[in-house]
Design an enzyme around this catalytic site. Structure first.
Site, PDB file in Angstrom:
ATOM      1  N   ALA A 178      26.354  65.584   5.526  1.00  0.00           N
ATOM      2  CA  ALA A 178      26.547  64.302   4.702  1.00  0.00           C
ATOM      3  C   ALA A 178      28.209  64.476   3.932  1.00  0.00           C
ATOM      4  O   ALA A 178      28.860  63.686   3.762  1.00  0.00           O
ATOM      5  CB  ALA A 178      25.601  63.912   3.982  1.00  0.00           C
ATOM      6  N   ASP A 179      28.277  65.752   3.409  1.00  0.00           N
ATOM      7  CA  ASP A 179      29.243  66.101   2.482  1.00  0.00           C
ATOM      8  C   ASP A 179      30.568  66.167   3.305  1.00  0.00           C
ATOM      9  O   ASP A 179      31.673  65.677   3.096  1.00  0.00           O
ATOM     10  CB  ASP A 179      29.212  67.412   1.657  1.00  0.00           C
ATOM     11  N   ILE A 180      30.364  66.830   4.653  1.00  0.00           N
ATOM     12  CA  ILE A 180      31.273  67.435   5.397  1.00  0.00           C
ATOM     13  C   ILE A 180      32.011  66.094   6.169  1.00  0.00           C
ATOM     14  O   ILE A 180      33.280  65.900   6.132  1.00  0.00           O
ATOM     15  CB  ILE A 180      31.020  68.501   6.334  1.00  0.00           C
ATOM     16  N   SER A 183      34.050  64.014   3.539  1.00  0.00           N
ATOM     17  CA  SER A 183      35.245  64.318   3.139  1.00  0.00           C
ATOM     18  C   SER A 183      36.393  64.043   4.238  1.00  0.00           C
ATOM     19  O   SER A 183      37.331  63.550   3.648  1.00  0.00           O
ATOM     20  CB  SER A 183      34.950  65.901   3.212  1.00  0.00           C
TER      21      SER A 183
END
Length: 389
Positions: A178-180, A183
């Protein structure tokens, strides 16, 4: 732009040279975006609280910096500012007004209370590109919901889908998908906004949500919305990984059972007629593969066959391959600290990491001098009030 390639095309330098990014984000979803922008040539200034980005504490450490932190913050300049301090918040505001991009991943509303919200800054700086990363968007019923990657994995269908298709109990992901993904959605959004600003003269507020990013990058989302069942043609999660005699592993593309006779012949087995059941066929192939001494031998046995295979490697093992060495995939930003050099290559532009990740407050003084023109007395005053460290 004086040198050129044989075709006469000039060397262009870094694509984002001259672009200043004020990176107020922390942990992963924002910092990785900032790292990519720095690799493209932007001046990225990471603003940290006196407590520092929590990922600084993640081991192992090289020269005082956690390598997890270094991975997503290499190439940035770092300053320490306490935005809870009125003078600190005012300082960040002045820096934002001298920047092209502001990047943040606070919970919606937090920065507005410090006078650093998108509308507040755009009113004074209409060319600003202000990128807000959050779990579920800047408005709506879930805007204030806590959003960490593991939680979004659960709520946006990733864990359920993996569990259903593998036929296994739900379990959490290894990577913070979810973060990657968020980004790089933010990178795309910022670049698009910069291009649009060149046409219109105006910046904008970008609302990048982790929930959106996970759904957009879920290739099965439309299939699941249609209510389709568990059987999938592109079922790579069922592709087998088998051990070799030396303990290493190989991955096979597709089901080897579908080409049972060719697998048996290629691996020196005895032809079987009639073809055994799928379970028995896989067991026979597994036994034959386990007798192959190593991957080089395995690859040689299959060099005239249509079957697709690959060796299972670690990142460290990949780093020692001729591909990684020739392509110069990794950069040592500090002795003992290697990071992936660049997200892509260009024949004509300069792409890639240029420096180590900053230590806490490493560039506070130099940034305040170069961006705001502050002198030693002004900086000393800010330190005395606790606004900067």
């Amino acid at each position: 732009m004086t040198s050129s390639d044989p075709a006469g095309h000039p060397q262009l330098g870094p694509p984002l040279a001259g672009i200043r990014v004020l990176d107020l984000s922390q942990v992963m979803s924002g910092p990785l975006c900032g790292r990519a922008l720095a690799d493209l040539g932007a001046e990225v200034i990471k603003v940290e609280s006196p407590a520092g980005d929590i990922t600084r504490t993640v081991p192992p450490f090289v020269d005082g910096n956690g390598l997890y932190f270094t991975h997503v913050n290499a190439g940035k300049r770092g300053i320490t500012v306490d935005v809870r301090n009125a003078e600190g918040a005012a300082l960040v505001r002045r820096m934002a007004l001298q920047s092209d991009v502001v990047l943040e991943n606070f919970r919606p509303g937090v920065l507005e209370r410090r006078g650093l919200g998108a509308d507040q800054l755009l009113a004074e700086h209409p060319r600003l590109v202000y990128c807000s990363i959050s779990g579920w968007g800047q408005q709506g019923p879930w805007a204030q919901r806590r959003a960490y990657a593991p939680l979004v994995h659960a709520q946006a269908g990733r864990i359920e889908l993996t569990s259903r298709l593998r036929g296994e109990p739900p379990r959490q992901e290894v990577h913070v998908h979810a973060d990657i993904y968020t980004s790089f959605m933010a990178v795309s959004a910022i670049l698009a906004a910069i291009v649009q600003r060149e046409r219109t003269g105006f910046g904008q507020h970008l609302d990048v949500a982790m929930g959106d990013a996970l759904l957009y990058t879920d290739e099965w989302a439309s299939t699941d919305l249609a209510g389709y069942g568990p059987d999938r043609v592109m079922d790579i999660w069922n592709h087998v990984i088998l051990p070799l005699a030396d303990g290493s592993s190989v991955t096979l593309v597709g089901s080897p059972v579908r080409m049972f006779d060719r697998w048996v012949a290629a691996l020196g087995g005895t032809a079987i007629d009639p073809t055994p059941s799928d379970d028995d066929a896989l067991a026979i192939i597994t036994t034959l593969v386990a007798k192959v001494p190593d991957y080089q031998t395995f690859e040689t046995l299959l060099e005239n066959e249509p079957m697709l295979v690959a060796e299972v490697r670690s990142v460290a093992e990949l780093a020692e391959t001729d591909w990684a060495i020739e392509r110069n995939v990794f950069a040592e930003v500090h002795p003992g600290a290697r990071v992936p050099r660049a997200p892509f290559r260009s024949r004509h532009a300069t792409i890639g990491v240029t420096a180590d990740a900053p230590h806490p407050g490493e560039h506070t003084d130099s940034v305040l001098r170069s961006v705001l023109g502050l002198d030693d007395a002004a900086i000393a005053h800010l330190r005395s009030t606790g606004a900067v460290r």
